[in-house]
Design an enzyme around this catalytic site. Structure first.
Site, mmCIF file in Angstrom:
data_model
loop_
_atom_site.group_PDB
_atom_site.id
_atom_site.type_symbol
_atom_site.label_atom_id
_atom_site.label_comp_id
_atom_site.label_asym_id
_atom_site.label_seq_id
_atom_site.Cartn_x
_atom_site.Cartn_y
_atom_site.Cartn_z
ATOM 1 N N GLU A 69 0.818 -1.213 0.000
ATOM 2 C CA GLU A 69 0.000 0.000 0.000
ATOM 3 C C GLU A 69 0.853 1.265 0.000
ATOM 4 O OE1 GLU A 69 -3.201 0.122 -0.460
ATOM 5 O OE2 GLU A 69 -3.268 -2.067 -0.568
ATOM 6 N N HIS A 72 1.788 2.176 -3.533
ATOM 7 C CA HIS A 72 0.715 2.935 -4.191
ATOM 8 C C HIS A 72 0.762 4.403 -3.761
ATOM 9 C CE1 HIS A 72 -1.277 -0.438 -6.016
ATOM 10 N NE2 HIS A 72 -1.587 -1.012 -4.871
#
Length: 376
Positions: A69, A72
């Site tokens: 994550e 990202h």
């Protein structure tokens, strides 16, 4: 999302939260690894060894999803997008992004960054497993590393499925967006792909369960339900933003809201405001400057016998960015902020002063009205 979220730490200015469902998945996965997986790979160890390996593996999974994550989020920030927090939950993780990607290129690079990180981690864990696999206690860590290598590879491959909101679905949306030049249409198509993929997982899980594949089949059903729900919600959100195009917060808000002074007693607040006005909360204003808000949630914490002596400022909820929005913001921005933070009401500000209040129900009413008139 299941249950509540707990803040763990802050990384690169991004709040890292964990959903309480992680307690469930951590306990279940640790038990499965300690009782089934590692004893099959390496017999003859004590239970404490198997449990130690399992706990390390679960922590490694936690870190792997977090790094996925973060990849990202770092790319998103490179394109000027605000990432406020990352929440790790039952089946993965989710970054809280206030705005949509500005271009198909940004969408593609943001989407591919997560699987790229997982593949890199898979390679790193694989090499670690090979290096430590010669024997002795180091070999046990090597088994854990090899397990995490497989898990990260599976995570990367699964996320590349062309089903929104998985990373592969976002890649598909970027491609369709680039080809058509229409963000809304790209989101619709990618979301339909995600919804169909979710239905496929649900059907596969149910068939596996009925044919005796065990309760592990329920994970496919749960995962399918989540993907289908997330895909449908993403499509509805994109449609709402499209409908709200051109609408400003100032056009929808309730102007000149009822405010209270921080110096009045809580008893006065109850008698002259809460009993009189059907509002969820009241902005607290000191000398024209907004300082926070107060609601029934704060008031009920004050013992009845002390409400005449305790002033409102002692129970005022402090002002945060989650509870306010500028008057120049768009209605779509207000909707996105409410969905990201879970707030149903926002205080509209101009500088340090409050000029209005905007509610989720007011935005949704406008969306419904415009959609109905457009289709009539």
């Amino acid at each position: 999302m299941l249950g509540g979220n707990l803040k763990l730490t802050t990384v690169f200015g991004i709040e890292i939260k964990v959903n309480v469902s992680w307690v469930f998945i951590a306990a279940l996965l640790s038990w499965a690894l300690a009782k089934g997986y590692f004893p099959v790979l390496h017999e003859g160890l004590q239970q404490i060894d198997y449990w130690s390996m399992s706990i390390i593996a679960v922590l490694g999974l936690f870190a792997s999803i977090l790094l996925h994550e973060l990849a990202h989020s770092i790319v998103a920030r490179a394109f000027g997008l605000e990432i406020k927090s990352i929440t790790l939950w039952l089946l993965g993780g989710m970054a809280e992004m206030r705005d949509e990607p500005p271009t198909p290129k940004a969408e593609f690079l943001m989407a591919i960054a997560g699987p790229a990180a997982s593949i890199s981690l898979a390679g790193l864990f694989y090499l670690t497993g090979v290096a430590l696999g010669s024997g002795g206690s180091a070999a046990l860590i090597g088994l854990v590393a090899s397990y995490l290598a497989k898990l990260n590879l599976v995570l990367a491959i699964f996320n590349l499925a062309p089903a929104f909101p998985l990373d592969g679905g976002r890649v598909a949306r970027a491609a369709i967006w680039s080809a058509t030049g229409n963000y809304q249409r790209a989101t619709d198509i990618a979301s339909i792909m995600g919804s169909i993929f979710g239905l496929g997982l649900i059907a596969l899980g149910l068939i596996s369960l009925l044919t005796g594949m065990g309760l592990s089949s329920l994970w496919l059903v749960i995962l399918g339900l989540f993907i289908r729900f997330a895909a449908d919600a993403s499509r509805a959100q994109a449609q709402a933003k499209h409908t709200l195009a051109g609408e400003r917060v100032s056009d929808i808000m309730t102007a000149n809201p009822i405010c209270v002074s921080p110096d009045i007693p809580v008893a006065h607040l109850i008698e002259h405001y809460m009993y009189k006005y059907p509002f969820e909360f009241f902005p607290v204003v000191d000398n024209g400057q907004l300082v926070g808000s107060v609601s029934l949630h704060e008031v009920k914490r004050v013992p009845p016998g002390e409400r005449g002596a305790i002033p409102v400022h002692q129970i005022t909820r402090p002002l945060t960015d989650d509870h306010t929005i500028g008057i120049d913001a768009s209605a779509a921005q207000a909707l996105a902020q409410m969905q990201a933070t879970g707030q149903s009401l926002l205080m509209v500000t101009r500088g340090q002063a409050i000029v209005g209040v905007i509610a989720m129900r007011d935005i949704l009413r406008l969306v419904t009205l415009k959609t109905t008139l457009a289709n009539s």
